[in-house]
Scaffold this motif. Structure first.
Motif, PDB file in Angstrom:
ATOM      1  N   PHE A   1       0.913  -1.279  -0.138  1.00 47.93           N
ATOM      2  CA  PHE A   1      -0.158   0.183   0.120  1.00 47.93           C
ATOM      3  C   PHE A   1       0.805   1.308  -0.083  1.00 47.93           C
ATOM      4  O   PHE A   1       2.141   1.255   0.101  1.00 47.93           O
ATOM      5  N   ASP A   2       0.039   2.290  -0.176  1.00 49.08           N
ATOM      6  CA  ASP A   2       0.836   3.623  -0.440  1.00 49.08           C
ATOM      7  C   ASP A   2       1.032   4.358   1.035  1.00 49.08           C
ATOM      8  O   ASP A   2       0.589   3.980   2.098  1.00 49.08           O
ATOM      9  N   GLN A   3       1.484   5.644   0.983  1.00 41.24           N
ATOM     10  CA  GLN A   3       1.788   6.377   2.194  1.00 41.24           C
ATOM     11  C   GLN A   3       0.341   6.812   2.939  1.00 41.24           C
ATOM     12  O   GLN A   3       0.278   6.994   4.076  1.00 41.24           O
ATOM     13  N   HIS A   4      -0.860   6.688   2.121  1.00 42.40           N
ATOM     14  CA  HIS A   4      -1.951   6.970   2.694  1.00 42.40           C
ATOM     15  C   HIS A   4      -2.817   5.634   2.937  1.00 42.40           C
ATOM     16  O   HIS A   4      -3.896   5.780   3.325  1.00 42.40           O
ATOM     17  N   MET A   5      -2.250   4.847   2.990  1.00 41.98           N
ATOM     18  CA  MET A   5      -2.879   3.232   3.338  1.00 41.98           C
ATOM     19  C   MET A   5      -3.590   2.915   2.080  1.00 41.98           C
ATOM     20  O   MET A   5      -4.565   2.105   2.723  1.00 41.98           O
ATOM     21  N   ASN A   6      -3.580   3.554   1.087  1.00 35.40           N
ATOM     22  CA  ASN A   6      -4.446   2.828   0.002  1.00 35.40           C
ATOM     23  C   ASN A   6      -3.692   1.741  -0.834  1.00 35.40           C
ATOM     24  O   ASN A   6      -2.423   1.865  -0.930  1.00 35.40           O
ATOM     25  N   ALA A   7      -4.137   0.491  -0.904  1.00 36.25           N
ATOM     26  CA  ALA A   7      -3.848  -0.476  -1.519  1.00 36.25           C
ATOM     27  C   ALA A   7      -3.242  -0.017  -2.792  1.00 36.25           C
ATOM     28  O   ALA A   7      -3.818   0.531  -3.826  1.00 36.25           O
ATOM     29  N   LEU A   8      -1.890  -0.822  -3.199  1.00 35.73           N
ATOM     30  CA  LEU A   8      -1.475  -0.773  -4.549  1.00 35.73           C
ATOM     31  C   LEU A   8      -1.595  -2.055  -5.084  1.00 35.73           C
ATOM     32  O   LEU A   8      -1.947  -2.077  -6.367  1.00 35.73           O
ATOM     33  N   TYR A   9      -1.458  -3.476  -4.490  1.00 40.24           N
ATOM     34  CA  TYR A   9      -1.617  -4.596  -5.077  1.00 40.24           C
ATOM     35  C   TYR A   9      -1.680  -5.623  -3.774  1.00 40.24           C
ATOM     36  O   TYR A   9      -1.203  -5.433  -2.826  1.00 40.24           O
ATOM     37  N   PHE A  10      -2.476  -6.590  -4.085  1.00 39.26           N
ATOM     38  CA  PHE A  10      -2.687  -7.531  -3.311  1.00 39.26           C
ATOM     39  C   PHE A  10      -1.963  -8.915  -4.001  1.00 39.26           C
ATOM     40  O   PHE A  10      -2.331  -8.997  -5.402  1.00 39.26           O
ATOM     41  N   SER A  11      -1.339  -9.960  -3.457  1.00 39.66           N
ATOM     42  CA  SER A  11      -0.742 -11.017  -4.049  1.00 39.66           C
ATOM     43  C   SER A  11      -0.778 -12.399  -3.298  1.00 39.66           C
ATOM     44  O   SER A  11      -0.451 -12.263  -1.785  1.00 39.66           O
ATOM     45  N   LYS A  12      -0.959 -13.534  -3.786  1.00 33.78           N
ATOM     46  CA  LYS A  12      -0.520 -14.748  -3.001  1.00 33.78           C
ATOM     47  C   LYS A  12       0.811 -15.140  -3.271  1.00 33.78           C
ATOM     48  O   LYS A  12       1.413 -15.915  -2.640  1.00 33.78           O
ATOM     49  N   GLU A  13       1.722 -14.217  -3.813  1.00 31.42           N
ATOM     50  CA  GLU A  13       3.121 -14.233  -3.675  1.00 31.42           C
ATOM     51  C   GLU A  13       3.537 -13.413  -2.551  1.00 31.42           C
ATOM     52  O   GLU A  13       2.456 -12.724  -2.055  1.00 31.42           O
ATOM     53  N   VAL A  14       4.735 -13.498  -2.053  1.00 33.40           N
ATOM     54  CA  VAL A  14       5.329 -13.045  -1.033  1.00 33.40           C
ATOM     55  C   VAL A  14       5.988 -11.618  -1.365  1.00 33.40           C
ATOM     56  O   VAL A  14       6.924 -11.590  -2.046  1.00 33.40           O
ATOM     57  N   LEU A  15       5.069 -10.626  -1.154  1.00 31.63           N
ATOM     58  CA  LEU A  15       5.488  -9.179  -1.571  1.00 31.63           C
ATOM     59  C   LEU A  15       5.733  -8.257  -0.561  1.00 31.63           C
ATOM     60  O   LEU A  15       4.861  -8.334   0.434  1.00 31.63           O
ATOM     61  N   PRO A  16       6.694  -7.302  -0.510  1.00 31.42           N
ATOM     62  CA  PRO A  16       7.671  -7.285  -1.569  1.00 31.42           C
ATOM     63  C   PRO A  16       8.786  -8.408  -1.282  1.00 31.42           C
ATOM     64  O   PRO A  16       8.828  -9.002  -0.408  1.00 31.42           O
ATOM     65  N   TYR A  17       9.584  -8.350  -2.415  1.00 31.96           N
ATOM     66  CA  TYR A  17      10.547  -9.569  -2.538  1.00 31.96           C
ATOM     67  C   TYR A  17      11.613  -9.018  -1.635  1.00 31.96           C
ATOM     68  O   TYR A  17      12.004  -7.762  -1.303  1.00 31.96           O
ATOM     69  N   ILE A  18      12.167  -9.724  -0.681  1.00 37.75           N
ATOM     70  CA  ILE A  18      13.200  -9.564   0.209  1.00 37.75           C
ATOM     71  C   ILE A  18      14.663 -10.557  -0.100  1.00 37.75           C
ATOM     72  O   ILE A  18      14.407 -11.930   0.174  1.00 37.75           O
ATOM     73  N   ASP A  19      15.593 -10.191  -0.331  1.00 39.49           N
ATOM     74  CA  ASP A  19      16.913 -10.924  -0.121  1.00 39.49           C
ATOM     75  C   ASP A  19      17.158 -11.637   0.960  1.00 39.49           C
ATOM     76  O   ASP A  19      16.965 -11.107   2.230  1.00 39.49           O
ATOM     77  N   PRO A  20      17.127 -13.117   1.258  1.00 36.82           N
ATOM     78  CA  PRO A  20      17.136 -13.858   2.165  1.00 36.82           C
ATOM     79  C   PRO A  20      18.097 -13.411   3.219  1.00 36.82           C
ATOM     80  O   PRO A  20      18.009 -13.701   4.340  1.00 36.82           O
ATOM     81  N   GLY A  21      19.155 -13.086   2.635  1.00 43.68           N
ATOM     82  CA  GLY A  21      20.286 -12.454   3.446  1.00 43.68           C
ATOM     83  C   GLY A  21      20.229 -11.182   4.192  1.00 43.68           C
ATOM     84  O   GLY A  21      21.208 -10.666   4.835  1.00 43.68           O
ATOM     85  N   LYS A  22      19.182 -10.439   3.672  1.00 40.62           N
ATOM     86  CA  LYS A  22      18.941  -9.075   4.134  1.00 40.62           C
ATOM     87  C   LYS A  22      17.846  -8.966   4.615  1.00 40.62           C
ATOM     88  O   LYS A  22      17.167  -7.714   4.657  1.00 40.62           O
ATOM     89  N   LEU A  23      17.083  -9.728   5.552  1.00 39.33           N
ATOM     90  CA  LEU A  23      15.939  -9.704   5.955  1.00 39.33           C
ATOM     91  C   LEU A  23      15.931  -8.432   7.256  1.00 39.33           C
ATOM     92  O   LEU A  23      16.544  -8.675   8.186  1.00 39.33           O
ATOM     93  N   PRO A  24      15.205  -7.499   6.802  1.00 39.20           N
ATOM     94  CA  PRO A  24      15.236  -6.308   7.907  1.00 39.20           C
ATOM     95  C   PRO A  24      14.255  -6.574   9.046  1.00 39.20           C
ATOM     96  O   PRO A  24      13.359  -7.572   9.139  1.00 39.20           O
TER      97      PRO A  24
END
Length: 263
Positions: free
Chosen positions: A160-183
């Motif tokens: 979602f955006d800064q106003h909490m309005n949705a940009l997208y929904f997915s059954k994939e894990v979004l956003p992609y995160i590098d497994p070695g850089k999990l914040p």
């Protein structure tokens, strides 16, 4: 009535036929059906004037009536839960101000998730549709990733955006995160299986055709985005409780384990 809650339930399911009637073991050793657990969860939500199981299946209707639920029979042509809620709404004697959709595969949904949604929509009458989102903890994130690695559909993620309005929904894990850089905290939000609609937003939804993204992802909320209807995301707090839907037979064990810690 100002606010009604529908629990849309269908027997046919590609991934899990008969899912609403799946039996789950409770902490006391008894068993309850998924649809009964979802109904009992719905009945604890403050600010809801009426709760209905909405279904086109006699087996689900009979089971729901047996444990005391009110049932609205809907058309068997409803392609998803949103369409079933829209159909059920037309069968009520009076039109409410707000319609809630608590999907019948999410019995672990805490009442305050839905209460936060009600409050957000009451505070901003311009919001035609809203849905809760929950920041993933490490366990939930790992469940998401494990399911996708094993070819299973787990939960749905929301961006979602800064106003909490949705940009997208997915059954994939979004956003992609590098497994070695999990914040920390993890910037992945679990979409909670609850929707709030104004009646006019529901009417507009069923009057428009299925869009390609909705068809590909199997997520009805994407039709709202495709049509340019904003979807407000309302961040909620799990308060230490595990939230998980029953999407696959493998999820029964996850939910039964979580029930042991639910008060």
């Amino acid at each position: 009535m100002k606010t009604v809650l529908f629990i849309p339930a269908r027997y046919a399911s590609t991934r899990y036929p008969g899912k609403p009637l799946a039996m789950l073991r409770q902490p006391d050793g008894s068993v309850k059906s998924l649809i009964q657990m979802s109904w009992e969860a719905a009945c604890t939500i403050r600010g809801v004037d009426a709760v209905y199981v909405a279904t086109d299946d006699d087996r689900i209707a009979e089971a729901a009536q047996a444990f005391g639920a009110e049932v609205v029979m809907t058309s068997d042509a409803c392609e998803n839960g949103t369409a079933r809620c829209a159909d059920a709404l037309t069968r009520l004697e009076a039109t409410p101000e707000l319609v809630l959709n608590l999907q019948g595969d999410a019995p672990l949904t805490p009442p305050w998730f839905v209460e936060a949604l009600i409050e957000a929509m009451q505070a901003d009458p311009s919001v035609g549709m809203a849905t809760p989102v929950l920041r993933c903890d490490r366990q939930t994130y790992e469940n998401f990733v494990e399911d996708r690695q094993n070819g299973r559909v787990g939960g749905t993620t929301a961006v979602f955006d800064q106003h909490m309005n949705a940009l997208y929904f997915s059954k994939e894990v979004l956003p992609y995160i590098d497994p070695g850089k999990l914040p920390d905290p993890i910037p992945v939000f679990h979409h909670v299986g609850v929707y709030g609609y104004r009646p006019e937003a529901l009417a507009a939804y069923v009057a428009s055709p299925v869009c390609q993204l909705e068809q590909l992802e199997g997520l009805e909320q994407l039709r709202f985005l495709h049509n340019g209807t904003p979807v407000r995301c309302v961040e909620v707090d799990a308060r230490g409780r595990l939230f998980w839907e029953l999407n696959n037979p493998q999820d029964v064990a996850r939910i039964e384990a979580a029930l042991g810690g639910v008060s």
